[in-house]
Design an enzyme around this catalytic site. Structure first.
Site, short mmCIF file in Angstrom:
data_model
loop_
_atom_site.label_atom_id
_atom_site.label_comp_id
_atom_site.label_asym_id
_atom_site.label_seq_id
_atom_site.Cartn_x
_atom_site.Cartn_y
_atom_site.Cartn_z
N HIS A 162 -39.39 5.08 -1.69
CA HIS A 162 -39.78 3.79 -1.10
C HIS A 162 -38.65 2.74 -1.31
CE1 HIS A 162 -42.21 0.25 -0.26
NE2 HIS A 162 -43.27 0.97 -0.06
N GLU A 266 -37.66 4.17 4.08
CA GLU A 266 -38.17 5.09 3.07
C GLU A 266 -38.19 6.54 3.57
OE1 GLU A 266 -42.07 3.57 2.17
OE2 GLU A 266 -41.42 1.56 2.73
#
Ligand code: TA6
Length: 299
Positions: A162, A266
């Site tokens: 992320h 991500e």
């Protein structure tokens, strides 16, 4: 070293001056600086380094579940657990060098997370989650993740790195490499759309899972005259997220105007979750580098 909150972090350096920092808490990278000491990742000024809250910024590890795609807490529990350093990590057998030697020069640390008793109650699967972080000579950062099923039955997971990138002004940012692809729009009940743009620009909240994406994605920061290139393997999807102003205000660990200075790209595996049989291992990898903006992607 330990930071003010007593959390242990490892600092990687390379001879030309670049550096990276990773916390044992969450196995979370929180800093990646180029050889001029410029910070390339975003870390909120309001993040608390207080477990069990996740750190807001850097590269949270979303495992064994991305977002709310399942019964666990959002983004799974790996990002708010204490990982440990693994000094005798097994070699990474990569497609390129079968010898498993670590071909990338630079400074490296290996971290590992295994489930605690409580985790096993919540997610009843035994696993070894390994991360190898390598800061290469010249400053590229390589992050290799391995998940091994050490249980007696198969398990299925979704996963994301992320990554929060620092940008000068989100309205001056373009993301290249995701044109014409399908995406699931988290702002419209994950409905599937096709990207029409010739590159992604931002004038409001974006929260999309691009599926079957290429191995290379470029984040072009017009103002800073630099492009961050994300190269990935084993991670077919890519989440693009900017909370914009309303969502920014709603997050206690995020400054009201910080949405202007960050974008998340991500590398992930979401659309087609991974299933591992006992003893099997999955590998995913991202390598991030920064080039002057004369770089036009796709080359
Ligand atoms: O990756 C995008 C996303 O799923 C967004 O929906 C937003 O919730 C973001 O993750 C942050 O999640 P977090 O749990 O870290 O606040």
């Amino acid at each position: 070293t330990r930071d003010a909150a007593g959390l242990e972090k490892i600092i990687l350096k390379e001879p030309l001056g670049a550096s990276a920092e990773v916390y044992l808490y969450g196995g979370q990278v929180v800093s990646w600086k180029n050889d001029r000491g410029e910070e390339l990742l975003f870390l909120s000024s309001k993040t608390s380094f207080k477990p069990p809250k996740p750190i807001r910024g850097g590269i949270p590890i979303c495992f064994p579940q991305f977002a709310n795609v399942g019964a666990l807490e959002k983004h799974g529990f790996a990002r708010n657990r204490l990982w440990s350093i693994e000094t005798d990590a097994p070699p990474i057998l990569s497609s390129t060098n079968a010898s498993g030697s670590n071909s990338s020069r630079g400074s490296t640390v290996d971290l590992i997370l295994k489930p605690a008793e409580d985790d096993l109650k919540m997610w009843t699967h035994n696993f070894e989650l390994r991360m190898r972080l390598t800061l290469k000579r010249g400053g590229d950062l390589a992050q290799t993740i391995r998940v091994r099923n050490t249980d007696t039955k198969p398990f299925t997971f979704t996963f994301a790195l992320h990554t929060y990138f620092s940008v000068s002004d989100i309205s001056e940012v373009r993301i290249e490499g995701l044109e014409t692809l399908d995406f699931l729009d988290n702002l419209q009940d994950r409905e599937r759309f096709t990207e029409q743009g010739d590159s992604i620009t931002f004038d409001g909240e974006v929260d999309r899972v691009y599926v079957s994406t290429p191995t290379k994605i470029a984040i072009v920061d017009h103002e800073k005259k630099r492009t961050i290139v994300v190269k990935k393997e084993g991670l077919p999807d890519a989440v693009v997220w900017n909370p914009w102003d309303k969502k920014a205000k709603a997050m206690a660990d995020f400054g009201d105007d910080e949405y202007l200075h960050m974008v998340c790209v991500e590398p992930a595996v979401i659309e087609t979750p991974i299933t591992l049989k006992p003893g099997e291992e999955w590998k995913g990898r991202q390598e991030i580098s920064v080039v002057p903006s004369s770089y036009c992607s796709g080359q």
